[in-house]
Design an enzyme around this catalytic site. Structure first.
Site, PDB file in Angstrom:
ATOM      1  CG  ASP A 300      -2.000  -0.991   0.966  1.00 42.35           C
ATOM      2  OD1 ASP A 300      -2.610  -0.874  -0.002  1.00 42.35           O
ATOM      3  OD2 ASP A 300      -2.494  -1.663   2.053  1.00 42.35           O
ATOM      4  CG  ASP A 337      -9.802  20.507   6.352  1.00 49.93           C
ATOM      5  OD1 ASP A 337     -10.286  19.241   6.776  1.00 49.93           O
ATOM      6  OD2 ASP A 337      -9.543  20.605   5.196  1.00 49.93           O
ATOM      7  CB  ALA A 368     -19.394  13.200  -2.498  1.00 45.17           C
ATOM      8  CB  THR A 370     -19.662  21.128  -2.668  1.00 48.68           C
ATOM      9  OG1 THR A 370     -19.148  20.657  -1.567  1.00 48.68           O
ATOM     10  CG2 THR A 370     -21.164  21.427  -2.607  1.00 48.68           C
ATOM     11  NE  ARG A 371     -14.811  16.027  -7.000  1.00 49.79           N
ATOM     12  CZ  ARG A 371     -14.432  16.414  -8.048  1.00 49.79           C
ATOM     13  NH1 ARG A 371     -15.294  16.872  -8.888  1.00 49.79           N
ATOM     14  NH2 ARG A 371     -13.321  16.175  -8.663  1.00 49.79           N
ATOM     15  CB  SER A 373     -14.100  22.061   2.884  1.00 48.18           C
ATOM     16  OG  SER A 373     -12.743  22.060   2.943  1.00 48.18           O
ATOM     17  CE  LYS A 384      -8.430  23.012   2.432  1.00 51.52           C
ATOM     18  NZ  LYS A 384      -9.199  23.036   3.596  1.00 51.52           N
ATOM     19  CG  ASP A 507      -5.491  -2.372   7.087  1.00 53.11           C
ATOM     20  OD1 ASP A 507      -6.262  -2.628   6.024  1.00 53.11           O
ATOM     21  OD2 ASP A 507      -5.160  -1.200   7.480  1.00 53.11           O
ATOM     22  CG  ASP A 511      -7.208  -5.228   2.179  1.00 50.47           C
ATOM     23  OD1 ASP A 511      -7.368  -4.705   0.868  1.00 50.47           O
ATOM     24  OD2 ASP A 511      -6.624  -4.417   3.062  1.00 50.47           O
TER      25      ASP A 511
END
Lengths: 669, 568
Positions: A300, A337, A368, A370-371, A373, A384, A507, A511
């Site tokens: 990963d 944030d 999701a 407006t993507r 904040s 942004k 994890d 997976d």
């Protein structure tokens, strides 16, 4: 828990000492054909000694025969001791892990308190700040910070919460804050550690495929030397050379590969033990062995190749905007944030949000749709977000998206960074650059893996462009971008279809299928129960780079077997030159010329060879337990190196050793 | 430089120079690639297929290959016993030779079926020309058998996850028509031009220098000798084999025959390189075989050229080397060279008396047979080598930290079991056989009184040599052993049969099992098997398996004899 268990710790030695007698039972010895034949030889020598006591004159002195018997007996004990000390060390290691969770009180939901040993699978208990978690389980409610240092040695607390992939808690760890409700996921005595201890103890230890093949090879050599020794009797009769039973048995025991035969199971146990020392619990010896064969490593990105999450690295204000003002706006938009990226922006800005006075701020959460904040206060709206989201926002309000910002966005993306565009009142005021920080030293590790012949594959949710950039900088051979769990599975299946062995670490519950599909699946201890069940190893440290160590442990295991086999067989040359002249010199004096070591008498020659054969086993125990060092210098160079050390060394060392022992022995004879 | 030595170097250099292109040609034959000789052979092969109802396109797995091999061998075995027992009334018997007794016919057939060609008879007096021709046919069949089954192993080594490995009958026919037949024709022509007879007429009458009239046996000798050498068979037309002036008239025929002994065994190695498209692997195998061969050959030549130490101690000069039992027209060096060649390749034809070689040369000859893959018999030499490769791959694979794999196929318990059993057989047959003989000799001294022509160490070597020769399917003898007794006939017969077929079945089974396995692509961590390091490893394994098992017997035989001679 990483305190090293010294090889010669007293209590371990004592336990191994008694075990080496206990293991003399033929039913146990028969598992190891080489040493079993030595046991038969030892019994024959005991018989010979008794025969001499009843008055037989043909076999030489009682002292000499008894001494041979004692040395053979010691050879057996040494071999058993090697296995016993490996077992004892493995057990001690596992026990030190288990000790912490021996008997912790567990508080059930109804308030009742029972000892942890009575917890059954499915039971539900409650833990609060300060409690030791009594058993492995899964959080079904709540969130807590937990100190896992008892298991991992890492002092920084970790967060575990219900739902998701970080819901697993381990018995023996300590809750630092909050309260969680946990469901027990294992039956008592069936935790991975319990299973591992059983593996080490030998009760459920099964020979791995490779160990079986090697045992066949060794049994084959033993058979050859049975034929050689048995047929020597009529040959010697023909040549009218009298050979005593002691000499026959000594020749046989010296020729069969007792060195590797005696150390073989110790090597296997030590492999699992080394994995445990690296804080990896293996569910079978085979998994360790397979790790050495791995061709492809799926890693990963986050946590393995890069440090945690992306970090803000640069602020680029738009034309006409002062850097100071830009930073101020950025700080305002990020003060609520909670994401690691948001925090990193504050870090880079180095401005305390509290020093900026704003009234009645309204924080806009990331969604999701407006993507983006941001924050609304007074008459200012700061947002942004992703470049295209902000672009749409501005263009809708009738403002153009500046070309120089568009260029900057492209530039950042092509450098593997993530651009965040900031707008104030629907006008672009600048760009924040987020970058992945590649772990220091990771390139060297990948280079090492490449030299071992292992292909590394980075798995990331990033877009292909970013993924490619990071892959190139970190030096991985391939990457899976915008990876979904199915993609991992697909990749593994594809590589396996081409005949490669794949290892991965995971994890999450999603997976689990890939972990099960992979040839070596290492589940993180913090992962879900499903993931832990699916993999064949569990990493207590939750360290994704652990795979690399596991691969090296696997390689060391095989190499130790190979090199000691070579050493053991190469020893035969010197032993032949010690024993054969001793056998024949009485009847055929001209064969004195073969006594190139100039050993003093036939008896001392035979004794020296047998003594050497016995003491080489304990001398090599440290090597068997530590393992032969692996170096990624390419297979041919490695073979050359090991042939030189263990092949040539195996030819020369016994010549020197036997001669030295002979010098000593000749003082007493 | 000594012309004798130059002659040897010439022979060796020429063989290698011929074997490389021949190997590529063999590879093409096995791969069914186009060659310029197709025009000639395609119709011939097709005729064979049509006559015997073979579908050349039918693919076989390894078990079917072995079944086909054994079936053909059994059928011809029965036919040859029948003919040998009924020669007296069958045609082509101008000299009126009698039929063979049942036990001798059995023994002779086993010996030729197994490519051993141990002979308990003298061809000129015991066989009709039909009998000789049947045995000659066998020399073709047994050599083609070795080549064909070896080609199957080549294909299996190349195969990836597949069951089918070509058609055995096709490989057998092509080995015969396209390789053995034309080269034999060439060798026979050289022999005929140098005076070797080829005729179906009976004995000739000749006036000797003393004025006596003698009857001289003739027959299709040139044809017989050509395939005898080429197919690593070794069974002579005449009792004295290639020491007989008709079988080996002069130095030139001696060169031709010596070269023919190990031409195909070397060419088979290069054929492997061609089939697998792994030339480097072929050179590795050739290199290991060559080093082993030279280590036996050079000292043997030196010992024979130095002469017998016992004679030297008597104060006699031996400028020509040890000449007991050697032909003056070949010389000590060429005789020793032939002897090592014939024992290393499981040929067994002789141009000198091996019993008379100096002690350590005798040991080198036995070592050649004990190892039995330093070039080895046609096809089977490589199969024996293949077992050593498997063992070496296993140990060295572990040493580089990976589950051992050969050409991308994992070597696991099942393959190791087979490889180890096959590696065990040779020591088992030789040691147990010789041990039984020694035991019988001591227990029944009267009954076995005629066994040994020499007492002591040399007598021991005579027994040891006989079992080496049987187990290596060699066929040469340390003569001087009274071997026409039930013990030697039955004992050696059994050993010959088992030592022929088991070491074919084992490697084919391993190769077949490996062919089915999944192919693992190579990486930097993969053990390279075409390197000199790996070659060294194979060499070490050969030394250990052969050397370790036979060290004590060789010490009691030739080594003890050597030291007892020089220390007198």
């Amino acid at each position: 828990m990483n305190d090293k268990i010294s090889l010669f710790q007293k209590d371990l030695l004592r336990e191994a000492f008694w075990q080496s007698f206990y293991k003399l039972q033929p039913a146990k010895m028969v598992r190891n054909p080489v040493m079993f034949t030595v046991e038969i030889g030892t019994l024959v020598m005991l018989g010979v000694c008794l025969w001499i006591l009843t008055g037989n004159q043909s076999q030489g002195s009682l002292g000499y025969n008894f001494f041979i018997f004692i040395i053979l007996f010691l050879t057996l004990l040494f071999a058993n001791f090697a296995e016993a000390i490996a077992e004892a060390r493995g057990k001690a290691q596992a026990n030190s892990l288990r000790k912490t969770r021996a008997t912790t009180p567990a508080r059930l939901q109804n308030g009742e308190i029972i000892p942890s040993s009575q917890l059954k699978k499915g039971d539900i208990f409650i833990c609060q700040a300060g409690d030791i978690i009594p058993s492995d389980g899964e959080i079904i409610e709540g969130l807590a910070s937990i100190d896992e240092s008892a298991i991992t040695g890492e002092s920084a607390p970790v967060i575990r919460e219900a739902g998701g992939d970080k819901s697993s808690v381990t018995g023996g760890t300590k809750v630092l804050s909050d309260k969680i409700i946990v469901q027990v996921t294992i039956e008592p005595g069936e935790s991975f550690l319990d299973k591992m201890i059983a593996l080490v103890e030998g009760s459920s230890r099964q020979k791995t495929p490779n160990e079986i093949a090697l045992t066949i090879l060794l049994a084959g050599f033993t058979l050859v030397f049975i034929i050689v020794t048995v047929t020597l009797k009529p040959f010697a009769d023909y040549a009218q050379v009298p050979i005593s039973i002691a000499a026959f048995i000594s020749l046989f025991v010296c020729l069969i590969p007792t060195t590797i035969g005696g150390l073989l199971s110790a090597i296997g146990i030590a492999g699992m033990d080394r994995a445990l020392r690296a804080n990896v619990i293996t569910k079978s010896g085979k998994a360790v062995e397979t790790a050495g064969d791995i061709d492809v490593l799926l890693l990963d990105k986050t946590g393995t190749i890069t440090i945690g999450n992306r970090k803000a690295t640069h602020f680029y204000p738009a034309q006409g905007i002062e850097l100071q003002d830009f930073i101020r706006s950025v700080v305002l938009s990020s003060m609520a944030d909670e994401t690691p990226e948001g925090k990193s922006i504050l870090e880079l800005a180095n401005v305390n949000p509290a020093s900026l006075s704003v009234q009645n701020p309204r924080f806009i959460k990331f969604t999701a749709e407006t993507r983006s904040s941001g924050i609304d206060y007074a008459n200012r709206r700061i947002r942004k977000g992703a470049a295209d989201a902000i672009k749409t926002l501005c263009e809708k309000a009738g403002h153009s998206f500046p070309a120089e910002i568009a260029n900057k966005v492209r530039e950042i993306a092509s450098n593997g960074g993530t651009p965040l565009v900031v707008a104030e009142n629907e006008k672009v005021i600048g760009v924040i650059e987020l970058q992945d920080i590649i772990k220091p030293g990771i390139q060297e590790r990948f280079e090492r893996l490449r030299r071992m012949g292992i292909k590394t594959v980075m798995v990331t949710g990033d877009n292909p462009l970013t993924a490619q950039y990071i892959a190139a900088r970190a030096g991985v051979d391939d990457f899976i971008a915008e990876a979904k769990p199915e993609d991992k599975m697909q990749y593994i299946k594809k590589e396996q279809a081409e005949g490669r062995l794949v290892a991965m670490m995971g994890d999450g519950t999603n997976d689990a299928p890939a972990l099960a599909q992979a040839d070596v699946g290492v589940a993180m201890n913090s992962g879900t129960q499903a993931a832990k069940e699916a993999g064949n190893m569990v990493d207590l440290d939750n360290d994704p780079t652990k795979l690399i160590e596991v691969v090296e442990i696997g390689k060391q295991l095989l190499m130790t077997r190979g090199t000691l086999t070579t050493f053991s067989i190469a020893n035969d040359i010197a032993k032949y030159f010690a024993i054969l002249p001793a056998l024949f010199m009485v009847g055929i004096p001209s064969l004195q010329s073969l006594n190139i070591m100039q050993l003093s008498t036939p008896e001392s020659a035979i004794l020296s060879a047998v003594i050497f054969n016995a003491i080489i086993i304990p001398l090599l125990i440290p090597l068997a337990l530590k393992g032969v060092t692996y170096q990624p210098i390419g297979a041919s160079a490695l073979l050359r190196r090991n042939l030189l050390i263990y092949g040539l060394g195996g030819v020369l060392v016994p010549f020197i050793g036997i001669k030295m022992i002979d010098v000593l022995v000749s003082f007493f004879i | 430089m000594n012309t004798e030595i130059l002659g040897l170097m010439l022979m060796y250099g020429l063989v290698v120079a011929l074997a490389i292109p021949l190997g590529h040609y063999l590879g093409k034959v096995f791969n069914q690639e186009k060659t310029q000789l197709d025009v000639l052979f395609n119709p011939l092969d097709n005729l064979f297929y049509k006559l015997s109802g073979i579908d050349p396109a039918k693919e076989m797995n390894w078990k079917q290959h072995l079944t086909a091999l054994l079936t053909i061998n059994i059928v011809w075995f029965v036919i040859s016993i029948f003919i040998l027992m009924n020669m007296a009334w069958l045609p082509f018997n101008p000299d009126g030779n009698p039929s063979m007794s049942a036990d001798l016919a059995f023994n002779t057939s086993v010996s030729f079926v197994t490519n051993t060609n141990l002979q308990h008879y003298s061809g000129e007096g015991a066989l009709s020309y039909l009998g000789q021709l049947v045995l000659m046919l066998w020399q073709f069949i047994s050599a083609a058998t070795g080549m064909a089954i070896c080609a199957v192993v080549f294909r299996a080594m190349k195969a990836q996850s597949t069951e089918t490995l070509g058609n055995y009958y096709v490989l057998l026919v092509r080995s015969g028509t396209r390789v053995l037949f034309p080269i034999s024709l060439l060798i026979a022509t050289i022999l005929v031009l140098n005076g070797t007879p080829i005729t179906l007429e009976g004995k000739d009458t000749m006036l000797t220098l003393q004025g006596d009239t003698v009857q001289v046996s003739r027959g299709p000798v040139a044809a017989f000798v050509a395939i005898k050498q080429l197919g690593t068979n070794g069974g002579g037309f005449y009792g004295p084999n290639s020491t007989h002036p008709f079988e080996n008239p002069n130095y030139l025929t001696n060169i031709t025959e010596t070269m023919a002994i190990f031409l195909l065994p070397i060419a088979m190695v290069f054929a492997m390189g061609h089939v697998l498209r792994r030339r480097k692997l072929a050179w590795m195998v050739f290199g290991v075989m060559t080093v082993g061969f030279l280590l036996l050959c050079l000292p043997a030549v030196v010992f024979e050229m130095q002469g017998n130490p016992a004679i030297t101690q008597m104060g006699l000069a031996q400028p020509l080397g040890s000449y007991e039992g050697k032909e003056i027209r070949f010389g000590a060096a060429a005789s020793a060279y032939w002897a090592v060649n014939t024992t290393c390749t499981s040929n067994g034809s002789v141009n000198a008396m091996h019993d008379s070689m100096t002690p350590l040369t005798g040991m080198f000859l036995m070592l050649g047979m004990m190892i039995n893959c330093l070039y080895g018999g046609v096809g089977v030499g490589f199969l024996n080598f293949y077992i050593f490769i498997i063992l070496a791959v296993f140990i060295s694979g572990l040493m580089v930290g990976r589950t051992p794999a050969f050409l991308g196929k994992k070597i696991e318990a099942r393959e190791m079991k087979i490889a180890m059993i096959i590696a065990l057989l040779h020591p088992l047959f030789i040691l147990v056989g010789t041990a039984l003989a020694s035991h019988l000799l001591l227990t029944f001294p009267e009954a076995c009184a005629n066994w040994l022509s020499n007492p002591g160490y040399h007598g021991f070597s005579q027994m040891l040599y006989e079992f080496c020769s049987s187990s290596a399917n060699n066929g040469s003898g340390f003569e001087g052993l009274g071997d026409n007794t039930p013990f030697w006939n039955i004992g050696c017969g059994l050993v010959m049969l088992l030592a022929r077929y088991l070491p074919i079945i084992g490697p084919v089974a391993i190769a077949g099992i490996l062919a089915r396995k999944k192919y693992i692509p190579e990486s930097a961590g993969t053990l390279q098997t075409d390197t000199s390091t790996f070659g060294l490893m194979v060499f070490a394994v050969i030394l250990i398996v052969a050397g370790m098992a036979f060290f004590p017997v060789l010490t009691l035989g030739p080594v003890a004899e050597y030291f007892s001679i020089i220390q007198k």
